[in-house]
Scaffold this motif. Structure first.
Motif, PDB file in Angstrom:
ATOM      1  N   LEU A 275     -16.717  31.809 -27.872  1.00  0.00           N
ATOM      2  CA  LEU A 275     -16.107  31.038 -26.790  1.00  0.00           C
ATOM      3  C   LEU A 275     -14.951  31.768 -26.118  1.00  0.00           C
ATOM      4  N   GLY A 276     -14.622  32.949 -26.638  1.00  0.00           N
ATOM      5  CA  GLY A 276     -13.596  33.751 -25.976  1.00  0.00           C
ATOM      6  C   GLY A 276     -12.313  33.954 -26.746  1.00  0.00           C
ATOM      7  N   TYR A 277     -12.200  33.350 -27.928  1.00  0.00           N
ATOM      8  CA  TYR A 277     -10.989  33.534 -28.722  1.00  0.00           C
ATOM      9  C   TYR A 277     -11.040  34.877 -29.452  1.00  0.00           C
ATOM     10  N   LYS A 278      -9.885  35.489 -29.650  1.00  0.00           N
ATOM     11  CA  LYS A 278      -9.813  36.744 -30.373  1.00  0.00           C
ATOM     12  C   LYS A 278     -10.088  36.480 -31.855  1.00  0.00           C
ATOM     13  N   PRO A 279     -10.664  37.474 -32.556  1.00  0.00           N
ATOM     14  CA  PRO A 279     -10.987  37.284 -33.978  1.00  0.00           C
ATOM     15  C   PRO A 279      -9.818  36.790 -34.816  1.00  0.00           C
ATOM     16  N   GLN A 280      -8.620  37.356 -34.595  1.00  0.00           N
ATOM     17  CA  GLN A 280      -7.457  36.914 -35.369  1.00  0.00           C
ATOM     18  C   GLN A 280      -7.101  35.469 -35.071  1.00  0.00           C
ATOM     19  N   GLN A 281      -7.214  35.082 -33.788  1.00  0.00           N
ATOM     20  CA  GLN A 281      -6.943  33.695 -33.405  1.00  0.00           C
ATOM     21  C   GLN A 281      -7.935  32.758 -34.074  1.00  0.00           C
ATOM     22  N   ALA A 282      -9.212  33.149 -34.026  1.00  0.00           N
ATOM     23  CA  ALA A 282     -10.273  32.315 -34.598  1.00  0.00           C
ATOM     24  C   ALA A 282     -10.077  32.140 -36.094  1.00  0.00           C
ATOM     25  N   SER A 283      -9.806  33.246 -36.788  1.00  0.00           N
ATOM     26  CA  SER A 283      -9.628  33.187 -38.236  1.00  0.00           C
ATOM     27  C   SER A 283      -8.430  32.314 -38.614  1.00  0.00           C
ATOM     28  N   LYS A 284      -7.334  32.493 -37.906  1.00  0.00           N
ATOM     29  CA  LYS A 284      -6.123  31.721 -38.193  1.00  0.00           C
ATOM     30  C   LYS A 284      -6.349  30.232 -37.950  1.00  0.00           C
ATOM     31  N   ALA A 285      -7.029  29.914 -36.834  1.00  0.00           N
ATOM     32  CA  ALA A 285      -7.255  28.515 -36.468  1.00  0.00           C
ATOM     33  C   ALA A 285      -8.159  27.819 -37.485  1.00  0.00           C
ATOM     34  N   ILE A 286      -9.221  28.514 -37.915  1.00  0.00           N
ATOM     35  CA  ILE A 286     -10.145  27.915 -38.878  1.00  0.00           C
ATOM     36  C   ILE A 286      -9.479  27.775 -40.248  1.00  0.00           C
ATOM     37  N   ASN A 287      -8.749  28.799 -40.661  1.00  0.00           N
ATOM     38  CA  ASN A 287      -8.076  28.742 -41.960  1.00  0.00           C
ATOM     39  C   ASN A 287      -7.081  27.586 -42.033  1.00  0.00           C
ATOM     40  N   SER A 288      -6.475  27.267 -40.900  1.00  0.00           N
ATOM     41  CA  SER A 288      -5.458  26.214 -40.894  1.00  0.00           C
ATOM     42  C   SER A 288      -6.042  24.820 -41.099  1.00  0.00           C
ATOM     43  N   VAL A 289      -7.353  24.672 -40.854  1.00  0.00           N
ATOM     44  CA  VAL A 289      -7.968  23.341 -40.986  1.00  0.00           C
ATOM     45  C   VAL A 289      -9.103  23.325 -42.007  1.00  0.00           C
ATOM     46  N   PHE A 290      -9.378  24.470 -42.635  1.00  0.00           N
ATOM     47  CA  PHE A 290     -10.557  24.569 -43.488  1.00  0.00           C
ATOM     48  C   PHE A 290     -10.497  23.629 -44.689  1.00  0.00           C
ATOM     49  N   SER A 291     -11.637  23.000 -44.930  1.00  0.00           N
ATOM     50  CA  SER A 291     -11.831  22.178 -46.118  1.00  0.00           C
ATOM     51  C   SER A 291     -13.300  22.272 -46.489  1.00  0.00           C
ATOM     52  N   ALA A 292     -13.603  22.369 -47.754  1.00  0.00           N
ATOM     53  CA  ALA A 292     -14.990  22.492 -48.202  1.00  0.00           C
ATOM     54  C   ALA A 292     -15.810  21.250 -47.884  1.00  0.00           C
ATOM     55  N   GLU A 293     -15.137  20.161 -47.515  1.00  0.00           N
ATOM     56  CA  GLU A 293     -15.839  18.913 -47.217  1.00  0.00           C
ATOM     57  C   GLU A 293     -16.232  18.805 -45.741  1.00  0.00           C
ATOM     58  N   LEU A 294     -15.783  19.742 -44.914  1.00  0.00           N
ATOM     59  CA  LEU A 294     -16.011  19.648 -43.475  1.00  0.00           C
ATOM     60  C   LEU A 294     -17.213  20.479 -43.042  1.00  0.00           C
ATOM     61  N   ALA A 295     -18.031  19.907 -42.162  1.00  0.00           N
ATOM     62  CA  ALA A 295     -19.146  20.632 -41.574  1.00  0.00           C
ATOM     63  C   ALA A 295     -18.631  21.601 -40.522  1.00  0.00           C
ATOM     64  N   THR A 296     -19.484  22.532 -40.094  1.00  0.00           N
ATOM     65  CA  THR A 296     -19.078  23.563 -39.148  1.00  0.00           C
ATOM     66  C   THR A 296     -18.517  22.979 -37.859  1.00  0.00           C
ATOM     67  N   GLU A 297     -19.236  21.998 -37.284  1.00  0.00           N
ATOM     68  CA  GLU A 297     -18.789  21.418 -36.016  1.00  0.00           C
ATOM     69  C   GLU A 297     -17.430  20.748 -36.142  1.00  0.00           C
ATOM     70  N   GLU A 298     -17.175  20.120 -37.301  1.00  0.00           N
ATOM     71  CA  GLU A 298     -15.897  19.452 -37.501  1.00  0.00           C
ATOM     72  C   GLU A 298     -14.771  20.472 -37.648  1.00  0.00           C
ATOM     73  N   LEU A 299     -15.046  21.594 -38.322  1.00  0.00           N
ATOM     74  CA  LEU A 299     -14.055  22.666 -38.425  1.00  0.00           C
ATOM     75  C   LEU A 299     -13.684  23.175 -37.040  1.00  0.00           C
ATOM     76  N   ILE A 300     -14.693  23.380 -36.211  1.00  0.00           N
ATOM     77  CA  ILE A 300     -14.450  23.878 -34.853  1.00  0.00           C
ATOM     78  C   ILE A 300     -13.645  22.862 -34.051  1.00  0.00           C
ATOM     79  N   ARG A 301     -14.025  21.591 -34.163  1.00  0.00           N
ATOM     80  CA  ARG A 301     -13.325  20.548 -33.408  1.00  0.00           C
ATOM     81  C   ARG A 301     -11.848  20.493 -33.774  1.00  0.00           C
TER      82      ARG A 301
END
Length: 205
Positions: free
Chosen positions: A172-198
């Motif tokens: 979607l245009g985000y830099k790899p570091q931005q993407a990794s940081k954003a996902i890590n900040s909300v990651f939970s093993a209970e969340l599906a991919t779409e919910e992590l992205i949202r």
């Protein structure tokens, strides 16, 4: 012109999906706000579409409703905004929220989206204002629905979901570091991919 497709969802790899329509597999790209409304793999969905023909590719974009497709078509008419950036905008901000930003002349939320600098945000406000005057009177036509079980029970989540979510943000245009940081900040093993992205997109905007 392909205006609408109804078929079975075969694959969901945000922002791309594969839809089986009577034995023909259509590859589409869709904003995340459409992905959130998609049913599960193997279930039927209907998408309003926009077909783009370029010298090097033919691309099909899918949307949950006519309003979202209309906004996409209006966005790509703006100077400097192509389909990829329009997809990014509609993934990072809901259509109604974008319309509110335009009506209020608010660029703050827009400049947080990748590819949207201050000049592009100002251009969006100027060129979209007249096009969105009658937005509140436009009919909503949602065609993607989720059952209660779909909405409350996420798919099994593994480390692969983290990778898929990061790859989606990069697409979607985000830099790899931005993407990794954003996902890590909300990651939970209970969340599906779409919910992590949202959640990641919500946190960045």
């Amino acid at each position: 012109m392909i205006g609408r497709l109804r078929g079975v969802v075969l694959e969901k790899i945000p922002p791309q999906l594969l839809l089986d329509v009577n034995g023909v597999g259509y590859e589409l790209e869709a904003p995340m706000n459409t992905f959130y409304k998609l049913p599960g793999i193997g279930e039927e969905a209907t998408l309003f579409t926009h077909f783009v023909v370029r010298e090097d590719a033919q691309l099909l974009y899918g949307f949950a409703d006519r309003n979202e497709r209309r906004l996409f078509r209006d966005l790509i008419k703006v100077n400097g905004v192509g389909p990829k950036l329009a997809l990014t905008i509609l993934s990072g901000i809901e259509a109604s929220q974008f319309v509110r930003c335009v009506h209020d002349g608010d660029t703050n939320a827009l400049v947080k989206l990748p590819g949207v600098g201050k000049k592009t945000a100002e251009r969006l406000l100027i060129e979209m204002k007249d096009r969105l005057k009658d937005w509140n009177n436009a009919p909503e036509d949602f065609v993607l629905t989720m059952s209660d079980s779909d909405a409350t029970t996420p798919e099994a989540s593994t480390a692969d979901n983290r990778v898929e979510a990061e790859q989606a943000l990069i697409a979607l245009g985000y830099k790899p570091q931005q993407a990794s940081k954003a996902i890590n900040s909300v990651f939970s093993a209970e969340l599906a991919t779409e919910e992590l992205i949202r959640l990641a997109l919500k946190g960045m905007v």
